[in-house]
Design an enzyme around this catalytic site. Structure first.
Site, mmCIF file in Angstrom:
data_model
loop_
_atom_site.group_PDB
_atom_site.id
_atom_site.type_symbol
_atom_site.label_atom_id
_atom_site.label_comp_id
_atom_site.label_asym_id
_atom_site.label_seq_id
_atom_site.Cartn_x
_atom_site.Cartn_y
_atom_site.Cartn_z
ATOM 1 N N HIS A 306 1.148 -0.725 1.009
ATOM 2 C CA HIS A 306 -0.189 -1.165 0.607
ATOM 3 C C HIS A 306 -0.130 -1.859 -0.756
ATOM 4 O O HIS A 306 -0.824 -2.856 -0.964
ATOM 5 C CB HIS A 306 -1.125 0.040 0.548
ATOM 6 C CG HIS A 306 -2.528 -0.312 0.150
ATOM 7 N ND1 HIS A 306 -3.360 -1.045 0.962
ATOM 8 C CD2 HIS A 306 -3.228 -0.048 -0.993
ATOM 9 C CE1 HIS A 306 -4.526 -1.205 0.354
ATOM 10 N NE2 HIS A 306 -4.477 -0.625 -0.823
ATOM 11 N N GLU A 317 2.075 5.403 -4.634
ATOM 12 C CA GLU A 317 2.663 5.050 -3.345
ATOM 13 C C GLU A 317 4.188 5.025 -3.421
ATOM 14 O O GLU A 317 4.872 5.495 -2.506
ATOM 15 C CB GLU A 317 2.130 3.694 -2.885
ATOM 16 C CG GLU A 317 2.548 3.343 -1.475
ATOM 17 C CD GLU A 317 1.883 2.088 -0.949
ATOM 18 O OE1 GLU A 317 1.973 1.841 0.268
ATOM 19 O OE2 GLU A 317 1.280 1.332 -1.750
ATOM 20 N N LYS A 335 1.419 -8.584 -0.497
ATOM 21 C CA LYS A 335 0.295 -8.939 -1.375
ATOM 22 C C LYS A 335 0.749 -9.733 -2.599
ATOM 23 O O LYS A 335 -0.073 -10.357 -3.265
ATOM 24 C CB LYS A 335 -0.457 -7.688 -1.813
ATOM 25 C CG LYS A 335 -1.255 -7.008 -0.703
ATOM 26 C CD LYS A 335 -2.096 -5.872 -1.254
ATOM 27 C CE LYS A 335 -2.899 -5.183 -0.154
ATOM 28 N NZ LYS A 335 -2.077 -4.289 0.667
#
Length: 412
Positions: A306, A317, A335
């Site tokens: 993520h 994370e 991302k």
């Protein structure tokens, strides 16, 4: 957490469609992502804002893609329709001969038709109630991407709008898997969409201290796991994946990109915006997805994290990845290229993960140079794409409110 150990038909991904800052079709977006080319740039829509840059789907031409129909859609629906159309054409070049009553559409979103609500609020303020567009509600409400995709493509199965914040696209994939396993659909279009690039949304996220303020160098602003990360880059777009049972794909001669092996979800029950600092909620979702897929952590070759480029979230994370998978599993965050597409992010990342499995190519984490001091020594792919077999991969999403959604994909 859901762990479902029972006999069920294999579900595969047979079609991909995307509108994104990296490209407004799958081939272009994949090429840009594998090249590790970040997309953030100054955005005229944000002039005068403390954060005046974004990752925009700048190549998207609504009228060219949709003609006059574009005027009846908020951008978040435009993106979804175009992505869905590409995914269906990819999955069924000859039409597919699907029973339309057995095709479902699940499209997630985090913020719905924000541009329409803001435009019409301005009209109400400046010119009164009679100036408000009669199509305001059907353009802006959150179910409209799913409803409009079903309308434009003629599908009569379940059409559902889902919202679990930035986990919405992955949640749609999980629910699509459920519909196919339960026999309620033969084909599901699952994905996510958002068009959040407005002064209001930029300011709101900035007030939460969630956005990068790297105004002097936007291209390097989205830098997951990096020592100098300072927030995410607001982005827009949609991604849609076509799911169907493997036997049906074989029967019509369609080679799938990947298998959807399992799905897990959980809630942190911790905070409105901050993830659980121990990563316990995300851990439940990861372990639930692995149990559903009937694989272990040692089977996983790739994690599409993520990782949005925020100081707190990336560290939590990364520590979870280190605890569960160790340092032998490749990790990437796309991302760095696309920015954070909010409700579309999970679907876009699942799309890239499916292509990694299909092509044995892991995109690099753009702008990653040196791990943060709070980032353990996990195997973050960076610098250039890595070419390696990817038999099993995990794509994970985390949303405000403590939503965690994880999908496990594998070779079909």
């Amino acid at each position: 957490m859901r762990a479902r150990r029972h006999q069920h038909a294999d579900v595969v991904i047979t079609g991909l469609g995307i509108v994104s800052p990296a490209g407004t079709d799958t081939a272009t977006a994949w090429k840009t992502t594998c090249a590790g080319l970040p997309t953030a740039a100054p955005d005229a829509r944000l002039d005068g804002m403390p954060v005046d840059f974004s990752s925009a789907a700048s190549a998207f031409d609504a009228s060219g893609e949709l003609g006059t129909d574009a005027r009846r859609m908020d951008p978040f629906t435009q993106y979804a329709v175009v992505a869905a159309r590409e995914a269906v054409a990819d999955a069924a070049p000859g039409g597919g001969h699907w029973d339309p009553t057995r095709v479902g559409v699940l499209i997630g979103t985090a913020v719905s038709g924000l541009e329409t609500w803001l435009q019409q609020a301005g009209r109400l303020r400046d010119a009164g109630a009679r100036a408000v567009n009669p199509l305001t509600v059907p353009k802006a409400i959150g179910n409209m991407p799913a409803a409009t995709v079903a309308l434009h493509l003629g599908f009569n199965g379940p059409a559902l709008g889902l919202s679990t914040a930035c986990a919405s696209g992955t949640t749609a994939l999980g629910f699509g898997l459920d519909l196919l396993r339960a026999g309620r659909c033969d084909v599901v279009l699952a994905g996510g969409t958002d068009a959040p690039i407005t002064p209001l949304m930029s300011s709101a996220f900035d007030r939460l201290k969630a956005l990068s303020r790297r105004r002097d160098d936007p291209l390097s602003a989205s830098r997951p796991f990096d020592l100098h990360r300072d927030g995410f880059v607001l982005a827009e777009g949609a991604a849609v994946l076509v799911l169907e049972r493997a036997a049906d794909a074989r029967a019509r001669g369609r080679r799938p990109y990947a298998k959807v092996m399992g799905y897990g979800e959980s809630s942190d029950a911790h905070h409105l915006t901050a993830p659980d600092p121990n990563g316990s909620g995300a851990r439940l979702a990861v372990l639930g997805a692995l149990a559903d897929a009937e694989v272990s952590t040692s089977d996983v070759a790739l994690i599409n994290a993520h990782a949005t480029s925020t100081p707190q979230g990336d560290a939590i994370e990364a520590r979870l990845i280190d605890r569960l998978f160790g340092r032998q599993t490749a990790v990437t965050s796309t991302k760095g290229v696309t920015g954070h597409m909010l409700g579309a992010a999970g679907a876009a990342e699942a799309l890239f993960t499916a292509l990694s499995i299909d092509q044995g190519t892991i995109p690099p984490t753009a702008n990653f140079r040196e791990p943060g001091r709070d980032i353990p020594e996990i195997d973050i792919v960076h610098g250039s794409a890595r070419y390696a077999p990817v038999p099993v991969a995990v794509s994970s999403s985390i949303g405000f409110g403590g939503h965690n959604a994880v999908v496990v994909l594998g070779q079909a």
